[in-house]
Design a protein around this motif. Structure first.
Motif, mmCIF file in Angstrom:
data_model
loop_
_atom_site.group_PDB
_atom_site.id
_atom_site.type_symbol
_atom_site.label_atom_id
_atom_site.label_comp_id
_atom_site.label_asym_id
_atom_site.label_seq_id
_atom_site.Cartn_x
_atom_site.Cartn_y
_atom_site.Cartn_z
ATOM 1 N N LEU C 233 0.852 -1.200 0.000
ATOM 2 C CA LEU C 233 0.000 0.000 0.000
ATOM 3 C C LEU C 233 0.883 1.243 0.000
ATOM 4 O O LEU C 233 1.961 1.212 0.567
ATOM 5 C CB LEU C 233 -0.818 0.055 1.296
ATOM 6 C CG LEU C 233 -2.136 -0.687 1.436
ATOM 7 C CD1 LEU C 233 -1.949 -2.148 1.132
ATOM 8 C CD2 LEU C 233 -2.667 -0.529 2.847
ATOM 9 N N ASP C 270 -1.313 -11.653 -9.288
ATOM 10 C CA ASP C 270 -0.717 -10.498 -8.601
ATOM 11 C C ASP C 270 -1.753 -9.426 -8.282
ATOM 12 O O ASP C 270 -1.427 -8.259 -8.168
ATOM 13 C CB ASP C 270 0.457 -9.926 -9.410
ATOM 14 C CG ASP C 270 0.009 -9.259 -10.701
ATOM 15 O OD1 ASP C 270 -1.177 -9.386 -11.080
ATOM 16 O OD2 ASP C 270 0.845 -8.611 -11.347
ATOM 17 N N ARG C 271 -3.012 -9.837 -8.131
ATOM 18 C CA ARG C 271 -4.034 -8.836 -7.802
ATOM 19 C C ARG C 271 -4.006 -8.470 -6.319
ATOM 20 O O ARG C 271 -3.431 -9.188 -5.518
ATOM 21 C CB ARG C 271 -5.426 -9.392 -8.148
ATOM 22 C CG ARG C 271 -5.653 -9.461 -9.643
ATOM 23 C CD ARG C 271 -6.990 -10.062 -9.971
ATOM 24 N NE ARG C 271 -7.055 -11.469 -9.557
ATOM 25 C CZ ARG C 271 -8.095 -12.254 -9.781
ATOM 26 N NH1 ARG C 271 -9.155 -11.788 -10.403
ATOM 27 N NH2 ARG C 271 -8.084 -13.511 -9.379
ATOM 28 N N VAL C 272 -4.658 -7.364 -5.995
ATOM 29 C CA VAL C 272 -4.824 -7.030 -4.586
ATOM 30 C C VAL C 272 -6.227 -7.426 -4.157
ATOM 31 O O VAL C 272 -7.129 -7.561 -4.983
ATOM 32 C CB VAL C 272 -4.607 -5.520 -4.300
ATOM 33 C CG1 VAL C 272 -3.192 -5.114 -4.623
ATOM 34 C CG2 VAL C 272 -5.598 -4.671 -5.067
ATOM 35 N N THR C 273 -6.402 -7.625 -2.859
ATOM 36 C CA THR C 273 -7.702 -8.029 -2.333
ATOM 37 C C THR C 273 -8.056 -7.113 -1.165
ATOM 38 O O THR C 273 -7.158 -6.625 -0.472
ATOM 39 C CB THR C 273 -7.660 -9.477 -1.803
ATOM 40 O OG1 THR C 273 -6.739 -9.536 -0.706
ATOM 41 C CG2 THR C 273 -7.209 -10.440 -2.895
ATOM 42 N N GLN C 274 -9.335 -6.913 -0.961
ATOM 43 C CA GLN C 274 -9.735 -6.071 0.179
ATOM 44 C C GLN C 274 -9.242 -6.661 1.502
ATOM 45 O O GLN C 274 -8.705 -5.919 2.334
ATOM 46 C CB GLN C 274 -11.256 -5.860 0.165
ATOM 47 C CG GLN C 274 -11.792 -5.119 1.389
ATOM 48 C CD GLN C 274 -12.169 -6.088 2.501
ATOM 49 O OE1 GLN C 274 -12.746 -7.137 2.231
ATOM 50 N NE2 GLN C 274 -11.832 -5.758 3.742
ATOM 51 N N PRO C 275 -9.385 -7.986 1.736
ATOM 52 C CA PRO C 275 -8.857 -8.501 3.015
ATOM 53 C C PRO C 275 -7.347 -8.262 3.155
ATOM 54 O O PRO C 275 -6.866 -7.927 4.251
ATOM 55 C CB PRO C 275 -9.174 -9.996 2.952
ATOM 56 C CG PRO C 275 -10.330 -10.105 2.001
ATOM 57 C CD PRO C 275 -10.112 -9.023 0.983
ATOM 58 N N LEU C 277 -5.593 -5.770 1.815
ATOM 59 C CA LEU C 277 -5.377 -4.346 2.089
ATOM 60 C C LEU C 277 -5.788 -3.998 3.518
ATOM 61 O O LEU C 277 -5.088 -3.261 4.222
ATOM 62 C CB LEU C 277 -6.176 -3.479 1.104
ATOM 63 C CG LEU C 277 -5.905 -3.683 -0.389
ATOM 64 C CD1 LEU C 277 -6.723 -2.692 -1.213
ATOM 65 C CD2 LEU C 277 -4.435 -3.536 -0.711
ATOM 66 N N SER C 278 -6.924 -4.544 3.943
ATOM 67 C CA SER C 278 -7.414 -4.210 5.284
ATOM 68 C C SER C 278 -6.462 -4.711 6.362
ATOM 69 O O SER C 278 -6.198 -4.023 7.349
ATOM 70 C CB SER C 278 -8.811 -4.803 5.500
ATOM 71 O OG SER C 278 -9.758 -4.094 4.730
ATOM 72 N N GLY C 279 -5.951 -5.921 6.175
ATOM 73 C CA GLY C 279 -5.025 -6.480 7.159
ATOM 74 C C GLY C 279 -3.773 -5.629 7.281
ATOM 75 O O GLY C 279 -3.310 -5.326 8.389
ATOM 76 N N SER C 299 -2.322 0.825 -4.444
ATOM 77 C CA SER C 299 -1.891 -0.444 -3.885
ATOM 78 C C SER C 299 -1.515 -1.327 -5.052
ATOM 79 O O SER C 299 -1.905 -1.071 -6.183
ATOM 80 C CB SER C 299 -3.025 -1.085 -3.091
ATOM 81 O OG SER C 299 -4.007 -1.582 -3.973
ATOM 82 N N TRP C 300 -0.732 -2.324 -4.785
ATOM 83 C CA TRP C 300 -0.412 -3.258 -5.855
ATOM 84 C C TRP C 300 -0.038 -4.595 -5.248
ATOM 85 O O TRP C 300 0.205 -4.721 -4.058
ATOM 86 C CB TRP C 300 0.724 -2.731 -6.735
ATOM 87 C CG TRP C 300 2.028 -2.527 -6.038
ATOM 88 C CD1 TRP C 300 3.012 -3.454 -5.861
ATOM 89 C CD2 TRP C 300 2.488 -1.325 -5.399
ATOM 90 N NE1 TRP C 300 4.055 -2.895 -5.168
ATOM 91 C CE2 TRP C 300 3.766 -1.606 -4.882
ATOM 92 C CE3 TRP C 300 1.939 -0.052 -5.240
ATOM 93 C CZ2 TRP C 300 4.512 -0.653 -4.189
ATOM 94 C CZ3 TRP C 300 2.690 0.900 -4.556
ATOM 95 C CH2 TRP C 300 3.947 0.604 -4.042
ATOM 96 N N GLY C 301 -0.046 -5.596 -6.108
ATOM 97 C CA GLY C 301 0.476 -6.887 -5.711
ATOM 98 C C GLY C 301 1.685 -7.151 -6.579
ATOM 99 O O GLY C 301 1.702 -6.782 -7.751
#
Ligand SMILES: Cc1cc2nc3c(=O)[nH]c(=O)nc-3n(C[C@H](O)[C@H](O)[C@H](O)COP(=O)(O)OP(=O)(O)OC[C@H]3O[C@@H](n4cnc5c(N)ncnc54)[C@H](O)[C@@H]3O)c2cc1C
Ligand SMILES: Cc1cc2nc3c(=O)[nH]c(=O)nc-3n(C[C@H](O)[C@H](O)[C@H](O)COP(=O)(O)OP(=O)(O)OC[C@H]3O[C@@H](n4cnc5c(N)ncnc54)[C@H](O)[C@@H]3O)c2cc1C
Ligand code: FES
Lengths: 102, 464, 366
Positions: C233, C270-275, C277-279, C299-301
């Motif tokens: 992030l 390589d996607r990002v996920t809400q869980p 990011l939230s963590g 944000s990125w993966g």
């Protein structure tokens, strides 16, 4: 000194006081914040964190992020916010509220 | 978390028409829009504004109240002020509303996120006092605020519409600096046939021009060498028109040279896009119902390719019909029967496009600005920087982004993405399709870390 | 022969090696993939990091220390050559702890490693109050930190840009948009790309990140590497909030706070996920509560290039002598070593470092 705004207001609505960068502004309640700041003669909303260049609203639709200001400590897009009484507004991340006579 | 048959992002004409149609067919629908009121860009806040400024804005604006009325339906939940920042597979939508993060699930999604004004990087375009023409229109429409001394710069029907609206409001622009030429109109002539089918638009266009001329607004066509000058804010526009150079003093500059699809949400879901040479922009790939190459993901309205408000309304309805069909609520034959009228209307709306696209091409010097002009407003990257990165082997925008930060700022490339693609394609000799676009990722709109963290499962568990 | 060396892969690893070879007067051609390739070099956390490296293999700790020690000179040279500074700060870095137990356990391990390194492991333990003096914005639940003085952080994108510029300035030929599909050695090496481009050379370095899994086996390598996703992030640019970096968050030279990173075994996704990011957001706020008000702007993966034990692989091919596999997880930290020391190993000079423990021999044939 009263700033002459390059903008003309057609509507007149009940006004409330907010503060921007130490100045008190009287803005129409419920109005679009960026629009009413422009009408109140605020021509520079912030300086960029990259070069310090002055910036002001550009798109008025939440896409360009030029209208960023801090409202009660959180950076927001002024063009996406409605005026409410007593808002404490500063340019983003100004360490403290500056009081400038101009 | 609630699950809906259809979640629509965007409450402009496309989203509103789709919502009403889907709800009529028995689907549960939630509409999310970051604006505090329904309407989208054209019908912004129409319910409140139509009675106050309907006269200035005209019947094309007040028409929006029919759409907002149809949105008031038991099966439709409209969450106003909901900023969507992430959409994940099949489908979990994360948004912020009133300072809190929330989520909703959907069987199908319709992206109706509309258009953005085409980036118009000209020298001085970042100065305070320079805005998009659409912004000028929003100020007038939504807030009743008018620029006293504005110069309009660029091309396209919307530029005339806004000028005409300013005239009607009693504050005509100081001047119009138009970048299109007679040659453009000549080149557009072969498309007249199609345009005649969309004759209403042309008639309107002529009427607007007449209004502008009657108000004695000076018009300069074929303008080149345009620069906005000023010390800390816009003070004048300098340009050359028909061999003569001009400098027009003003307080405000409104820029416009067309609108382009806002593809952020679709890109973030990895929908395929293709370059539309006529409209000089990327458009998402979608079929005649707006279904993209991602299952259950639909796009309608200007976000799918520029067609205007009436076209958006028709496309919204068509998408809703197919969504209902896929959801098992509408047999194929019924779908097609319902679709006949909006499809015919859509075609006639789109008929005028080839003429408009050819007659009002984007401003050439804003597509390939000179080296010193900033193209990424957020990170302050110039066109010359991008050309330099191309020399370092960057063949796509994701490489220039890593090298020079263009596209990394808060606008996430909305106002530099197309410029970077065009500059790189020009430098490398590749096509725009080969060059590609930024990889767009969530958050598609910024969200505070606090809002994000509040959605963390561990934090939630700990709180319980 | 077209060139002395062909470098397959123009990420941080490939460009560092290319730069080092060019500086020795060798001729180099770099072949790099397209705009959409997986590129750890573009998605990493930017730490030039020593602590916790090589807990089980002191040679790796030493190798990281060596690279960290010569990083500043390397960055200076790049900066002088290109006129673009490569921001680097080596004022130490933290391992932040939220419990006394984990803090003590880590210190115990560091003591063992310190012994094996002959005492060269300069770290100190800061309790909450001492830490607060250094980091006024630290959160109340952080019980303490290990401050390691050899740690630091850099701007990895400026490093990448500077390398790309300087490799060209030194006469390197860099071809981008070239996916290598075949490497053969009829006589000299012949490297062929998807678009038909073919280049010949005396030696080949395979430094294609995850791309080595496809090419490696055909060149006689095991190349047992796998992707591991890290979500990262970054916030809006902020006034100074964090002084020294940690694995949780650092303030980059442009002002944003970078927060990372997840460790996820999800293949080539390589996607990002809400869980995800939230963590990360929750952990960062626990460390620096003021961050709750900061806006996340991007944000990125990105996919780590990991060997089974997480250590680098430096291996010459037995089947194709003159072909080398060079890959690692900590390519930013090791950039200086790759640029200034590894060329000795590739060239077999008397100054060649001993890299035995990093050979593929350590992986059993499966
Ligand atoms: C500034 C501007 C002014 C225009 N004025 C006119 C005009 O006067 N006349 C005309 O014919 N055409 C005008 N247009 C063209 C316009 O695109 C179409 O007429 C029409 O509005 C398109 O309808 P739509 O439903 O596709 O999208 P829009 O009407 O643009 O609606 C999209 C909606 O999506 C919402 N949205 C987008 N992203 C998110 C997100 N992440 N989260 C939540 N909500 C989101 C937006 O808030 C917006 O309300 C204008 C365009 C712009 C950009
Ligand atoms: C989330 C995350 C955080 C990290 N944090 C740190 C950190 O703080 N400090 C640190 O030191 N390291 C860190 N790393 C690790 C570091 O980023 C990597 O070790 C380093 O970037 C690897 O570089 P590379 O050149 O081997 O690989 P890459 O950057 O992946 O480059 C490989 C290149 O090879 C090219 N390629 C692939 N296949 C082919 C082919 N067939 N033909 C031609 N070209 C090809 C690709 O186009 C690509 O450009 C992190 C990594 C991640 C993912
Ligand atoms: S003016 Fe563009 S986001 Fe507010």
């Amino acid at each position: 000194m009263k700033t002459v705004s390059p903008f003309l207001e057609l509507e007149d609505a009940p006004r409330v006081e907010v503060s921007f960068d130490g100045r008190t502004l009287s803005l129409p309640t419920g109005a679009n914040l960026a629009a009413s700041m422009l009408a109140a003669g605020i021509d520079v909303f912030r300086n960029t964190p990259v070069s310090g260049a002055p910036r002001a609203p550009f798109c008025m639709m939440g896409a360009c992020f030029e209208c960023l200001v801090d409202i009660d400590g959180i950076t927001r897009q002024a063009c996406m916010v409605e005026v409410t009484e007593g808002m404490l507004i500063t340019p983003p991340h100004s360490a403290e509220v500056r009081h400038e006579p101009s | 978390m609630s699950r809906r048959d259809l979640v629509i992002i965007g409450a402009g004409p496309a989203g509103m028409a789709a919502a009403a149609q889907a709800a009529d067919l028995g689907l549960s629908v939630t509409v999310l829009d970051e604006q505090p009121h329904a309407g989208g860009q054209i019908y912004r806040d129409v319910d409140r504004i139509a009675p106050i400024r309907g006269g200035i804005l005209g019947p094309d604006f007040t028409h929006g109240t029919t759409l907002t009325a149809a949105m008031r339906h038991d099966a439709i939940v409209h969450l106003t002020g909901a900023v969507v920042w992430a959409i994940e597979d099949q489908f979990r939508i994360s948004y912020t509303r009133g300072g809190r993060g929330a989520q909703i699930e959907a069987d199908r999604i319709l992206l109706a996120t509309g258009a953005l004004e085409r980036p118009m990087p000209l020298p001085g375009w970042t100065l305070p006092g320079v805005m998009t023409a659409g912004a000028g229109q929003i100020l007038l429409k939504q807030s009743g605020i008018l620029a006293r001394n504005a110069v309009l710069v660029g091309s396209g029907p919307l530029l005339y519409l806004i000028a005409a609206q300013m005239v009607r409001a009693g504050t005509p622009p100081v001047a119009m600096v138009e970048t299109q030429s007679r040659g453009d109109v000549m080149r557009a002539a072969p498309h007249m046939g199609g345009a005649l089918r969309g004759w209403r638009y042309l008639a309107k266009g002529l009427k607007m021009l007449a209004e502008i001329t009657r108000a004695r607004v000076p018009r300069y066509t074929d303008a080149t060498g345009i620069a906005i000058e000023g010390d800390g804010k816009a003070e004048a526009v300098r340009f050359t028109s028909k061999g003569r150079s001009h400098r027009i003093a003003c307080d405000t500059v409104f820029l416009h040279h067309g609108v382009v699809p806002n593809t952020q949400a679709a890109r973030s879901l990895e929908v395929s896009h293709r370059w539309d040479a006529a409209q000089h922009c990327f458009v998402p790939l979608a079929d005649e119902w707006g279904q993209t190459d991602k299952d259950g993901l639909f796009i309608a309205g200007d976000g799918a390719g520029i067609g205007g408000a009436k076209a958006a309304e028709c496309a919204g309805k068509l998408a809703a019909l197919e969504v209902a069909h896929q959801a098992g609520r509408l047999p194929l034959a019924e779908r097609d029967r319902f679709a006949a009228a909006p499809r015919a209307k859509l075609e006639s709306e789109l008929a005028a496009r080839p003429f408009l696209d050819a007659a009002y091409p984007p401003c050439a010097e804003a597509l390939l600005p000179d080296d010193k002009t900033l193209i990424c407003r957020c990170e302050e990257v110039t066109a010359g920087d991008i050309r330099g990165y191309a020399k370092l082997g960057c063949i796509g925008p994701n490489q220039t982004k890593a090298f020079g930060r263009a596209g990394m700022g808060p606008c996430q490339g909305r106002y530099c993405g197309l410029s970077v693609t065009v500059l790189l394609a020009d430098a490398t000799g590749q096509t725009a399709d080969e060059t590609g676009y930024y990889r767009i990722r969530p958050p598609i709109k910024p969200v505070t870390l606090g809002e994000l963290a509040a959605m963390d499962d561990n934090t939630l568990d700990a709180a319980e | 022969m077209d060139t002395d060396y062909i470098i397959v892969g123009g990420g941080i690893v490939g460009l560092s090696v290319a730069w080092g070879l060019l500086r020795r007067g060798l001729t180099v051609t770099v072949l790099d993939g397209d705009d959409g390739s997986f590129r750890a070099s573009r998605g990493n956390f930017g730490l030039v990091w020593v602590q916790s490296k090589g807990m089980k293999q002191p040679r790796y700790a030493e190798w990281s220390q060596h690279s960290a020690a010569i990083w500043a000179a390397f960055a200076d040279e790049l900066g002088n050559n290109t006129g673009q500074t490569v921001p680097l700060e080596q004022k130490g870095g933290y391992d932040l702890h939220f419990s006394e137990e984990t803090l003590e356990a880590t210190v115990a391990q560091y003591e063992v490693l310190k012994g094996k390194l002959g005492g060269n492991y300069p770290y100190e333990v800061l309790g909450h109050n001492a830490l607060r003096k250094e980091e006024p914005n630290i959160g109340p639940t952080v019980v303490g930190a290990i401050l390691h003085h050899q740690d630091g952080h850099a701007n990895p994108l400026k490093l990448l840009t500077a390398l790309a510029a300087d490799v060209r300035r030194l006469g390197g030929r860099v071809l981008t948009g070239k996916t290598v599909t075949e490497v053969t050695k009829p006589d000299a090496f012949r490297v062929t790309c998807a678009d038909g481009t073919a280049v010949t050379s005396g030696k080949v370095v395979l430094s294609a990140g995850l791309g080595a899994t496809q090419l490696g086996p055909s060149m006689g390598f095991k190349a047992p590497i796998r992707p591991q996703r890290g979500q990262v992030l970054i916030t809006e640019k902020l006034p100074k909030l964090i002084n020294r970096p940690s694995l949780i968050a650092r303030q980059v030279d442009e002002g944003g706070i970078q927060i990372g990173a997840t460790n996820e075994e999800v293949g080539l996704d390589d996607r990002v996920t809400q869980p995800g990011l939230s963590g990360l957001a929750a952990e960062a706020i626990a460390a620096y509560p003021a961050l709750a008000r900061a806006q996340l702007v991007r944000s990125w993966g990105a996919l780590r290039v990991l060997s089974p034990d997480g250590l680098p692989i430096y291996q010459q091919s037995a089947e194709m002598p003159g072909a080398y596999l060079v890959t690692c997880h900590s390519g930013i930290t090791l950039a200086a070593a790759h640029a200034r020391v590894l060329p000795d190993w590739l060239e077999g000079t008397s100054a060649a470092p001993n890299l035995e423990v990093f050979s593929e021999d350590r992986f059993a044939v499966s």
